[in-house]
Design a protein around this motif. Structure first.
Motif, PDB file in Angstrom:
ATOM      1  N   ALA A 122     -36.522  32.764  44.546  1.00 26.23           N
ATOM      2  CA  ALA A 122     -37.162  31.887  45.532  1.00 26.23           C
ATOM      3  C   ALA A 122     -38.180  30.955  44.887  1.00 26.23           C
ATOM      4  O   ALA A 122     -38.985  30.355  45.592  1.00 26.23           O
ATOM      5  CB  ALA A 122     -37.832  32.728  46.613  1.00 26.23           C
ATOM      6  N   THR A 123     -38.209  30.860  43.588  1.00 23.55           N
ATOM      7  CA  THR A 123     -39.110  29.996  42.803  1.00 23.55           C
ATOM      8  C   THR A 123     -40.571  30.407  42.940  1.00 23.55           C
ATOM      9  O   THR A 123     -41.457  29.628  42.639  1.00 23.55           O
ATOM     10  CB  THR A 123     -39.008  28.495  43.191  1.00 23.55           C
ATOM     11  N   LEU A 124     -40.820  31.617  43.411  1.00 21.48           N
ATOM     12  CA  LEU A 124     -42.207  32.040  43.604  1.00 21.48           C
ATOM     13  C   LEU A 124     -42.795  32.681  42.353  1.00 21.48           C
ATOM     14  O   LEU A 124     -44.003  32.791  42.220  1.00 21.48           O
ATOM     15  CB  LEU A 124     -42.304  33.027  44.772  1.00 21.48           C
ATOM     16  N   VAL A 154     -34.254  27.122  38.440  1.00 25.28           N
ATOM     17  CA  VAL A 154     -35.304  27.517  39.394  1.00 25.28           C
ATOM     18  C   VAL A 154     -36.709  27.233  38.879  1.00 25.28           C
ATOM     19  O   VAL A 154     -37.650  27.171  39.662  1.00 25.28           O
ATOM     20  CB  VAL A 154     -35.240  29.014  39.787  1.00 25.28           C
ATOM     21  N   TYR A 205     -37.747  23.342  40.823  1.00 23.08           N
ATOM     22  CA  TYR A 205     -38.083  24.193  41.969  1.00 23.08           C
ATOM     23  C   TYR A 205     -38.190  23.402  43.265  1.00 23.08           C
ATOM     24  O   TYR A 205     -37.907  23.916  44.336  1.00 23.08           O
ATOM     25  CB  TYR A 205     -39.368  24.989  41.692  1.00 23.08           C
ATOM     26  N   ARG A 228     -36.268  24.376  46.716  1.00 28.09           N
ATOM     27  CA  ARG A 228     -36.996  24.710  47.937  1.00 28.09           C
ATOM     28  C   ARG A 228     -36.423  23.985  49.154  1.00 28.09           C
ATOM     29  O   ARG A 228     -36.703  24.363  50.286  1.00 28.09           O
ATOM     30  CB  ARG A 228     -38.488  24.400  47.760  1.00 28.09           C
ATOM     31  N   ASN A 229     -35.633  22.933  48.905  1.00 28.33           N
ATOM     32  CA  ASN A 229     -35.008  22.238  50.025  1.00 28.33           C
ATOM     33  C   ASN A 229     -33.732  22.903  50.501  1.00 28.33           C
ATOM     34  O   ASN A 229     -33.325  22.737  51.649  1.00 28.33           O
ATOM     35  CB  ASN A 229     -34.684  20.802  49.624  1.00 28.33           C
ATOM     36  N   TYR A 272     -35.391  31.549  52.954  1.00 30.99           N
ATOM     37  CA  TYR A 272     -35.976  32.758  52.356  1.00 30.99           C
ATOM     38  C   TYR A 272     -36.658  33.579  53.437  1.00 30.99           C
ATOM     39  O   TYR A 272     -37.427  33.072  54.235  1.00 30.99           O
ATOM     40  CB  TYR A 272     -36.976  32.358  51.274  1.00 30.99           C
ATOM     41  N   PHE A 313     -41.079  25.537  61.893  1.00 26.80           N
ATOM     42  CA  PHE A 313     -40.239  25.575  60.694  1.00 26.80           C
ATOM     43  C   PHE A 313     -39.201  24.461  60.705  1.00 26.80           C
ATOM     44  O   PHE A 313     -38.825  23.950  59.654  1.00 26.80           O
ATOM     45  CB  PHE A 313     -39.610  26.953  60.529  1.00 26.80           C
ATOM     46  N   THR A 325     -39.801  21.425  61.875  1.00 24.58           N
ATOM     47  CA  THR A 325     -40.467  20.206  61.408  1.00 24.58           C
ATOM     48  C   THR A 325     -40.775  20.274  59.920  1.00 24.58           C
ATOM     49  O   THR A 325     -40.711  19.269  59.224  1.00 24.58           O
ATOM     50  CB  THR A 325     -41.784  19.937  62.169  1.00 24.58           C
ATOM     51  N   VAL A 326     -41.107  21.482  59.438  1.00 22.80           N
ATOM     52  CA  VAL A 326     -41.390  21.620  58.013  1.00 22.80           C
ATOM     53  C   VAL A 326     -40.177  21.199  57.187  1.00 22.80           C
ATOM     54  O   VAL A 326     -40.299  20.577  56.136  1.00 22.80           O
ATOM     55  CB  VAL A 326     -41.797  23.073  57.688  1.00 22.80           C
ATOM     56  N   PHE A 327     -38.996  21.516  57.683  1.00 25.71           N
ATOM     57  CA  PHE A 327     -37.776  21.161  56.948  1.00 25.71           C
ATOM     58  C   PHE A 327     -37.196  19.833  57.429  1.00 25.71           C
ATOM     59  O   PHE A 327     -36.052  19.517  57.133  1.00 25.71           O
ATOM     60  CB  PHE A 327     -36.733  22.274  57.078  1.00 25.71           C
ATOM     61  N   ASN A 328     -38.019  19.091  58.192  1.00 24.03           N
ATOM     62  CA  ASN A 328     -37.596  17.776  58.639  1.00 24.03           C
ATOM     63  C   ASN A 328     -36.312  17.788  59.440  1.00 24.03           C
ATOM     64  O   ASN A 328     -35.436  16.959  59.255  1.00 24.03           O
ATOM     65  CB  ASN A 328     -37.417  16.862  57.425  1.00 24.03           C
ATOM     66  N   ARG A 343     -43.639  16.215  59.324  1.00 23.11           N
ATOM     67  CA  ARG A 343     -44.029  17.511  58.795  1.00 23.11           C
ATOM     68  C   ARG A 343     -45.514  17.717  58.949  1.00 23.11           C
ATOM     69  O   ARG A 343     -45.990  18.763  59.353  1.00 23.11           O
ATOM     70  CB  ARG A 343     -43.705  17.568  57.301  1.00 23.11           C
ATOM     71  N   VAL A 362     -42.211  28.266  49.654  1.00 24.03           N
ATOM     72  CA  VAL A 362     -40.770  28.131  49.431  1.00 24.03           C
ATOM     73  C   VAL A 362     -40.209  26.929  50.198  1.00 24.03           C
ATOM     74  O   VAL A 362     -39.152  26.422  49.882  1.00 24.03           O
ATOM     75  CB  VAL A 362     -40.056  29.441  49.819  1.00 24.03           C
TER      76      VAL A 362
END
Lengths: 306, 368
Positions: free
Chosen positions: A51-53, A68, A72, A76-77, A81, A101, A103-106, B3, B209
């Motif tokens: 998850a690139t964390l 990754v 990253y 993440r797009n 996860y 969520f 809106t966060v991912f557009n 966003r 993430v």
């Protein structure tokens, strides 16, 4: 089938603890892949690397053609996860969480509604309830909805069914099967061996190393020994006795029965049954059974530690 | 942009639904201001005094009148003899007794110093001290007028005048101080707690993430508190103005610009704290000890900086509120413009940039 995730020689340690030790793994596109292992096997660490964390100490991971570590942002797009711990906003309602969520991912809920429709139908009656007030199973379904809202190419689920009742668990797996039909690569970590049979392929993880990677049937078929289930009134005493028995190779408690393998290639089950009956003064039944994933896991784990 | 708006909406939900943060945000400024303004005061008001007048002449009468008309003292009793003095102190009916000597008028007319005795109840030394100072002042004043009328001027009496705060109102001190404290607290503590909460509840993992960039996360966290802090600043200034009559002599716009600058500084400090703190508790402790106490103690808000030991004076220079309070006092009480506070403003800008730079550097795009 092309590769979705390519893991090459990953090492990762925290201070002095080696969490992952030379992990290499290929996961195919559109596959439902299970990461099976007990607590502390390194499942969560591997997920966080995916998850690139986290950054690996050594080795590389490619996901959908992106590295990754360096790419990253790209990853993440295209990643969905779901961490092991419930990680949504408890003071927001179901609908508000989902909207956030999206809106966060557009994106908008309506755009990918077909993907989450089945789950959404189940949680829709509670859409104005605060997420913190949902039951365990509902929380996981909502979290899955939020992880899927942007139609990711890869879905990472870290122990999604831990602490969820049996009915919700089986519902959850049905949902995963359905999501898989959209061509989404799904990687699930679980400590429950019975869930392994529902995956296309599994990797058995123990103490930061991979024991085996195969289909569930493949894993079972590599089990070479003859396996016996022993049932009786007092399982515990029987196990203590069998541990001292000269021909015992391995004995484990599985719910209400013992799984037993013998050192000899050929032996008479009646003789063992008789021996136990005499020693414990109780009815004992010994029968031959087919091994399950857990038997294989135990056997491989012992073999490795020897 | 979508966003960003979505993120801010979510933040407002968090704040508005949490009774505790609402209380800190809006209850605390008002309560603190009222507390400091009304109760914690170093001024004298309504002190009970008694008078034992052996002279009963023009001078003693005029001095008595001056004292009672000053507004600081209530004349509760006229005593007849010295014996009653101790009694009245014991009964707590007066904090001070003024005794006029029998030969007051004769002494003054003959050019001798007249004798007045001030006896105070020093069980509360601070009040006793203040009472003596005030009474001395009144008598001195009277002496000056006396000298003027009789034309036989003797010596030079220093004349004191308190500028900018002629009545020495302590609330003039407290309003800028409270404003600095509240803005610091709301901005820094609340943002650091809210970011630490995301870490504590594991939602930060999901945010990281997601395609949200760190800048978007930080700005999304900061913007709601910026808005709320500006509202707070307005509330405090208007309460100071309407309730305590603290003037705003300078430009209100300039005052708000400086306040926003200070809020930004506090916000960037809050972000910096949150990059270090992993739980709400830790964030709160750091904010309390690293921000609150120095803001109150070392900024010159309660204790004058020039009375501090030298090391603390040096230390006070790195306290952002110190500079903000200087700016506030200059704008509100002296009515000056940017020409007089550009140095302090530059210091605040420098500090803000340093904190923002540090927090961006320290903000983790991963979990470790």
């Amino acid at each position: 089938m092309s590769t979705s995730i390519n893991i090459k020689g990953i090492f990762k340690s925290y201070d002095s603890v080696k969490a992952l030790n030379d992990i290499s793994l290929d996961i195919n596109q559109g596959e439902l892949f299970g990461l099976i292992g007990a607590d502390g096997a390194g499942k969560t660490t591997l997920f966080r690397l995916l998850a690139t964390l986290l950054l690996p100490d050594a080795g590389s991971i490619d996901m959908e053609g992106y590295d990754v570590v360096n790419s990253y942002k790209k990853i993440r797009n295209l990643l969905g996860y779901m961490p092991g711990r419930f990680s949504l906003y408890q003071d927001l309602s179901v609908m508000e969480n989902l909207n956030f969520f999206a809106t966060v991912f557009n994106t908008k809920i309506e755009e990918n509604i077909d993907l989450i429709e089945d789950i959404w139908k189940q949680i829709e009656p509670f859409k104005d309830r605060k997420a913190g007030k949902l039951s365990g199973g509902m929380k996981q379904k909502l979290a899955l909805c939020c992880a899927l809202i942007h139609k990711p190419k890869v879905l990472l689920l870290d122990e999604p069914t831990t602490g969820v009742d049996a009915v919700s668990r089986s519902e959850f797996w049905q949902i995963l099967k359905k999501i898989q039909q959209y061509g989404i690569t799904i990687v699930v970590a679980t400590p429950y061996m019975d869930e392994a049979t529902l995956c296309d392929r599994v990797a058995l993880l123990d103490k930061g190393a991979i024991l085996q990677v195969d289909t569930p049937q493949g894993v079972v078929s590599t089990y070479r020994k003859a396996l016996y289930a022993i049932t009786g009134a007092n399982i515990y005493d029987m196990m203590l006795l069998l541990r001292k028995y000269e021909f015992t190779e391995s004995v484990f408690a599985f719910g209400q029965e013992l799984h037993y393998t013998d050192k000899r290639d050929e032996f008479d089950t009646n003789q063992l049954q008789h021996y136990l009956k005499e020693a414990l003064q109780q009815d004992v039944l010994v029968r031959s059974i087919n091994p399950n994933i857990e038997d294989c896991f135990m056997a491989l784990s012992i073999q490795k530690n020897k | 942009m979508n966003r960003f708006i979505g993120f801010i909406k979510k933040e407002f939900f968090h704040i508005l639904r949490d009774k505790r943060s609402m209380l800190i945000l809006f209850g605390m400024p008002i309560v603190q201001l009222l507390l400091f303004g009304f109760m914690i005061t170093t001024e004298l008001r309504n002190v009970n005094i008694a008078i034992l007048d052996h002279a009963k002449d023009n001078y003693s009468l005029e001095i008595t009148n001056k004292i009672t008309s000053s507004g600081y003292f209530n004349l509760t009793e006229n005593l007849q003899s010295e014996k009653e003095i101790e009694e009245i102190f014991r009964a707590g009916k007066a904090n001070a007794v003024i005794v006029f000597d029998r030969s007051l008028e004769r002494d003054v007319v003959n050019g001798f110093p007249g004798k007045i005795q001030l006896i105070t109840d020093a069980s509360d030394p601070n009040v006793a001290n203040l009472v003596v100072k005030y009474l001395e002042g009144i008598v001195q004043n009277y002496q000056i007028t006396l000298n003027r009328t009789t034309l036989n001027t003797v010596g030079i009496k220093p004349e004191m005048r308190m500028v900018f705060n002629p009545a020495l109102e302590s609330v003039y001190m407290y309003v800028p101080g409270i404003m600095a404290t509240i803005l610091m607290l709301v901005s820094a503590m609340m943002t650091s707690i809210s970011i630490a909460r995301e870490k504590e509840l594991g939602t930060m993992e999901i945010l990281l993430v997601s395609p949200l960039r760190p800048v978007q996360i930080i700005l999304g966290k900061v913007t709601p508190y910026l808005v709320l802090s500006v509202i707070n600043a307005i509330v405090i200034i208007s309460m100071g103005y309407f309730v305590f009559h603290v003037p705003v002599l300078g430009s209100l716009v300039f005052l708000m610009v400086e306040s926003i600058l200070f809020i930004l500084l506090a916000l960037s400090l809050g972000i910096l704290i949150s990059t270090v703190a992993d739980s709400q508790q830790v964030a709160m402790m750091i904010s309390m000890f690293a921000l609150m106490l120095p803001t109150i103690l070392l900024s010159g808000f309660i204790f004058p900086i020039r009375n501090m030991p030298l090391p603390l004076q040096v230390l006070s220079n790195i306290m952002p509120p110190k500079w903000y309070i200087v700016i506030l006092k200059n704008i509100m009480l002296k009515g000056v413009g940017v020409a007089y506070v550009w140095k302090e403003t530059l210091i605040l800008i420098g500090m803000t940039l340093a904190f923002i730079g540090l927090s961006v550097r320290k903000f983790k795009i991963r979990l470790e």
